[in-house]
Write a protein that holds these residues in place. Structure first.
Motif, mmCIF file in Angstrom:
data_model
loop_
_atom_site.group_PDB
_atom_site.id
_atom_site.type_symbol
_atom_site.label_atom_id
_atom_site.label_comp_id
_atom_site.label_asym_id
_atom_site.label_seq_id
_atom_site.Cartn_x
_atom_site.Cartn_y
_atom_site.Cartn_z
ATOM 1 N N GLU A 256 -9.616 -9.415 -12.346
ATOM 2 C CA GLU A 256 -9.415 -7.986 -12.164
ATOM 3 C C GLU A 256 -9.985 -7.591 -10.810
ATOM 4 O O GLU A 256 -11.101 -7.968 -10.467
ATOM 5 C CB GLU A 256 -10.093 -7.197 -13.289
ATOM 6 C CG GLU A 256 -9.336 -7.323 -14.606
ATOM 7 C CD GLU A 256 -9.752 -6.264 -15.622
ATOM 8 O OE1 GLU A 256 -8.856 -5.633 -16.204
ATOM 9 O OE2 GLU A 256 -10.966 -6.081 -15.834
ATOM 10 N N SER A 257 -9.198 -6.834 -10.041
ATOM 11 C CA SER A 257 -9.602 -6.452 -8.685
ATOM 12 C C SER A 257 -10.151 -5.033 -8.677
ATOM 13 O O SER A 257 -9.483 -4.107 -9.115
ATOM 14 C CB SER A 257 -8.404 -6.542 -7.737
ATOM 15 O OG SER A 257 -7.975 -7.880 -7.657
ATOM 16 N N LYS A 258 -11.355 -4.896 -8.184
ATOM 17 C CA LYS A 258 -12.021 -3.593 -8.199
ATOM 18 C C LYS A 258 -12.701 -3.307 -6.870
ATOM 19 O O LYS A 258 -13.128 -4.234 -6.190
ATOM 20 C CB LYS A 258 -13.074 -3.576 -9.311
ATOM 21 C CG LYS A 258 -12.466 -3.717 -10.687
ATOM 22 C CD LYS A 258 -13.499 -3.859 -11.775
ATOM 23 C CE LYS A 258 -12.777 -3.903 -13.128
ATOM 24 N NZ LYS A 258 -13.687 -4.048 -14.258
ATOM 25 N N PRO A 259 -12.825 -2.024 -6.527
ATOM 26 C CA PRO A 259 -13.527 -1.703 -5.275
ATOM 27 C C PRO A 259 -15.035 -1.872 -5.447
ATOM 28 O O PRO A 259 -15.601 -1.428 -6.434
ATOM 29 C CB PRO A 259 -13.191 -0.224 -5.037
ATOM 30 C CG PRO A 259 -12.132 0.129 -6.024
ATOM 31 C CD PRO A 259 -12.269 -0.831 -7.164
ATOM 32 N N THR A 306 -7.733 0.252 -3.452
ATOM 33 C CA THR A 306 -7.795 1.298 -2.429
ATOM 34 C C THR A 306 -8.848 1.090 -1.347
ATOM 35 O O THR A 306 -8.896 1.851 -0.394
ATOM 36 C CB THR A 306 -8.062 2.667 -3.085
ATOM 37 O OG1 THR A 306 -9.236 2.540 -3.884
ATOM 38 C CG2 THR A 306 -6.904 3.094 -3.941
ATOM 39 N N GLN A 307 -9.746 0.116 -1.478
ATOM 40 C CA GLN A 307 -10.818 -0.117 -0.501
ATOM 41 C C GLN A 307 -11.639 1.143 -0.218
ATOM 42 O O GLN A 307 -12.069 1.380 0.911
ATOM 43 C CB GLN A 307 -10.258 -0.683 0.816
ATOM 44 C CG GLN A 307 -9.736 -2.110 0.655
ATOM 45 C CD GLN A 307 -9.411 -2.775 1.980
ATOM 46 O OE1 GLN A 307 -8.926 -2.138 2.893
ATOM 47 N NE2 GLN A 307 -9.672 -4.061 2.083
ATOM 48 N N ARG A 335 -22.511 5.203 7.390
ATOM 49 C CA ARG A 335 -21.162 4.801 7.006
ATOM 50 C C ARG A 335 -21.147 4.289 5.589
ATOM 51 O O ARG A 335 -22.134 3.743 5.097
ATOM 52 C CB ARG A 335 -20.651 3.661 7.906
ATOM 53 C CG ARG A 335 -20.635 3.925 9.361
ATOM 54 C CD ARG A 335 -19.870 2.824 10.099
ATOM 55 N NE ARG A 335 -20.416 1.493 9.870
ATOM 56 C CZ ARG A 335 -21.462 1.005 10.495
ATOM 57 N NH1 ARG A 335 -22.070 1.722 11.408
ATOM 58 N NH2 ARG A 335 -21.919 -0.209 10.222
ATOM 59 N N GLN A 336 -20.007 4.457 4.933
ATOM 60 C CA GLN A 336 -19.797 3.924 3.586
ATOM 61 C C GLN A 336 -18.402 3.330 3.560
ATOM 62 O O GLN A 336 -17.500 3.821 4.223
ATOM 63 C CB GLN A 336 -19.936 5.075 2.568
ATOM 64 C CG GLN A 336 -19.502 4.758 1.149
ATOM 65 C CD GLN A 336 -18.002 4.964 0.936
ATOM 66 O OE1 GLN A 336 -17.318 5.499 1.782
ATOM 67 N NE2 GLN A 336 -17.514 4.514 -0.195
ATOM 68 N N TRP A 337 -18.228 2.211 2.839
ATOM 69 C CA TRP A 337 -16.897 1.609 2.776
ATOM 70 C C TRP A 337 -16.764 0.831 1.481
ATOM 71 O O TRP A 337 -17.732 0.637 0.756
ATOM 72 C CB TRP A 337 -16.672 0.688 3.983
ATOM 73 C CG TRP A 337 -17.600 -0.479 4.025
ATOM 74 C CD1 TRP A 337 -17.383 -1.701 3.482
ATOM 75 C CD2 TRP A 337 -18.917 -0.530 4.615
ATOM 76 N NE1 TRP A 337 -18.465 -2.521 3.703
ATOM 77 C CE2 TRP A 337 -19.428 -1.828 4.384
ATOM 78 C CE3 TRP A 337 -19.697 0.395 5.304
ATOM 79 C CZ2 TRP A 337 -20.686 -2.222 4.825
ATOM 80 C CZ3 TRP A 337 -20.952 -0.008 5.736
ATOM 81 C CH2 TRP A 337 -21.435 -1.298 5.504
ATOM 82 N N ASP B 72 -0.950 4.155 -10.302
ATOM 83 C CA ASP B 72 -0.644 3.275 -9.173
ATOM 84 C C ASP B 72 -1.970 2.794 -8.581
ATOM 85 O O ASP B 72 -2.715 3.579 -7.989
ATOM 86 C CB ASP B 72 0.172 4.040 -8.124
ATOM 87 C CG ASP B 72 0.697 3.110 -7.035
ATOM 88 O OD1 ASP B 72 0.054 2.059 -6.796
ATOM 89 O OD2 ASP B 72 1.733 3.422 -6.426
ATOM 90 N N THR B 73 -2.266 1.502 -8.733
ATOM 91 C CA THR B 73 -3.574 0.989 -8.296
ATOM 92 C C THR B 73 -3.683 0.869 -6.780
ATOM 93 O O THR B 73 -4.756 0.620 -6.260
ATOM 94 C CB THR B 73 -3.857 -0.393 -8.912
ATOM 95 O OG1 THR B 73 -2.835 -1.297 -8.490
ATOM 96 C CG2 THR B 73 -3.893 -0.337 -10.425
#
Lengths: 417, 91
Positions: A256-259, A306-307, A335-337, B72-73
């Motif tokens: 699972e891909s998460k920010p 969404t990064q 900064r935040q990312w 929409d991811t």
């Protein structure tokens, strides 16, 4: 032939106004066919290419990157390096990487600014104390340096920590790995890119993979924005986008891909000369050579590419930071990312063959892949070159989700899960 | 961070909700007859789509009810919200 970086080359180039430096790597157009293609030009992918060329003499290879090299998670992490993992398989994997880090600047002739300033993990409740002591013992049995510190020793090692016992989550002690530390993340990508390029590896940037071509159970090449490139061996090192590539090839991954977020403060004078991590309250902090505090926050709880990451996650982390380090209360954040991390159910990576011949995956590093960059590249190169895993990454195969032989590192993978 | 339109409570901040992952994964009807491969598929393998994904959410700090969402991811835009057991309103 690459010119060697040295004090003499620095002086020579200073005299000509630094205008005549050789470029660090070429900018080639893709050939029609390669012996192997690596998808993903981050630290792990470039290290894989470097070791394929250096140790396995495969030099007709390419690294394809959809953006610019090191622009993904390699340039977005908090640069922490350590190997104090619980299980034998993980200890072997991460300490293999740490040993390579120790000589990496010399090997690459590129200063990766590896700094063994120590990493301290704090305990805030009785269960933390038990878990961390257990991990310390496990580490020492595996030959990894680890010591337990009581509250006074924690205070002595890092005086700015608030060790008052009447805060919400008091510091009850901690573990310290002195060989652990940080490195300059961009330099790792650049150093490996320069080293790989010198051995003939083509690094192709701004080249997005659009499809994986296979005939039956064998890969035949990749469709890209720069056309079709043929190859019988394809190594995928695409971090948060691993599932996207897997879907192109028609295989399933347990990811699972998460920010995951990080942030840095305005630069200040040296105030913290180590790395302090705290799982229970979810805060970790170190200071960069520029003087910025480097702070790691957590992942969002939902899949997103969404990064960016949510504001409340940053807020929770800073709340914990302020309780532990009241001295930072007036610091301004610069900064935040966010970066997209691919998380495995057992918080351990996958460095593995797949059911498709010639297709290999190196993914699932989740929130802590940077520390493993050199070891990951070395072992993945071995796996691709020999079509067999090295004994250090044999446990990290894709089949473990079928056999049930998981490597559960949720405790040692630290704060972000 | 975004606003979620709970089918029971209306628009609320996303921090009130928790995400239950991919939706419409059917629980095995005959668990004893499943092979190891099928168990792995059910337990661990995920689509993890970059784009339109169907997922389950719970209004944890509200009505505590589960519901489904189409999101929409790649940009976090919510396309639809629908109750458990209902058919997805978009393909």
């Amino acid at each position: 032939m690459k010119n060697k970086y040295s004090i003499f080359s620095l002086i020579k180039n200073a005299l000509s106004g630094h205008e005549n430096w050789q470029r660090a790597w070429r900018d080639p157009e893709p050939k029609k066919e390669y012996d192997a293609i690596i998808i993903g030009g981050g630290g792990h992918g470039l290290a894989t290419a470097y070791y394929l060329a250096k140790k396995h003499k495969l030099t007709n290879i390419a690294v394809v990157e959809k953006g610019w090299i090191g622009g993904g998670n390699t340039g977005r992490n908090t640069t922490i390096i350590r190997s104090n993992y619980l299980w034998d398989a993980s200890a072997g994997l991460y300490d293999h990487a740490l040993k390579i880090w120790e000589g990496l600047s010399q090997e690459l002739n590129y200063n990766v600014m590896f700094s063994q300033r120590g990493v301290m993990n704090l305990a805030h409740n009785l269960q933390d104390v038990r878990d961390l002591k257990r991990r310390t013992h496990a580490n020492r049995l595996n030959g990894i340096d680890a010591v337990w510190l009581n509250t006074e020793e924690v205070k002595k090692f890092c005086p700015i920590i608030n060790t008052s016992q009447d805060i919400r989550y008091p510091v009850l002690g901690g573990t310290l790995q002195r060989r652990a530390g940080t490195a300059r993340h961009d330099a790792v990508a650049w150093g490996y890119a320069r080293g790989a390029d010198a051995m003939g590896v083509d690094i192709i940037q701004n080249c997005e993979v659009k499809g994986i071509k296979r005939i039956g159970d064998q890969v035949e090449g990749i469709e890209t924005t720069k056309g079709f490139i043929k190859s019988k061996k394809i190594g995928v090192v695409a971090a948060g986008h691993s599932s996207v590539i897997a879907n192109m090839a028609g295989i399933r991954l347990p990811l699972e891909s998460k920010p995951l977020q990080a942030l840095v403060s305005e630069p200040v004078k040296p105030i913290i000369d180590t790395v302090v991590m705290s799982n229970a309250v979810h805060a970790y902090v170190s200071q960069s050579d520029k003087g910025e505090l480097v702070i790691g926050a957590g992942t969002d709880s939902y899949v997103s590419y969404t990064q960016k990451g949510s504001h409340n996650i940053v807020e929770e982390t800073l709340r914990a930071i302020l309780e532990l380090y009241p001295i930072f209360s007036r610091m301004k954040m610069l900064r935040q990312w966010g970066g997209i991390v691919d998380i495995c159910p057992d918080a351990s990576p996958i460095i593995s063959k797949t059911q498709i011949k010639g297709l290999y995956f190196n993914c699932g590093w989740g929130t802590g892949g940077f520390k493993a960059t050199p070891g990951s590249g070395d072992l993945f190169a071995h796996t691709i070159a020999n079509d067999e895993p090295h004994k250090l990454n044999a446990a990290f195969n894709l089949n473990r989700f079928v056999s049930g032989d998981l490597v559960d590192e949720h405790g040692a993978a630290a704060v972000a899960h | 961070m975004f606003i979620i339109n709970c089918p029971y409570c209306g628009e609320r901040d996303q921090t009130e909700f928790s995400c239950g992952g991919e939706a419409h994964i059917e629980r095995p009807k005959q668990p004893t007859e499943l092979s190891d491969d099928q168990w792995a598929e059910y337990l661990f393998m995920r689509k993890n789509i970059k784009g339109v994904q169907f997922e389950r959410w719970n209004h944890a700090h509200g009505c505590r009810k589960w519901f489904n969402m189409v999101r929409d991811t790649s940009n976090d835009k919510i396309q639809a919200v629908y109750k458990m057991g209902e058919k997805p309103p978009v393909k």
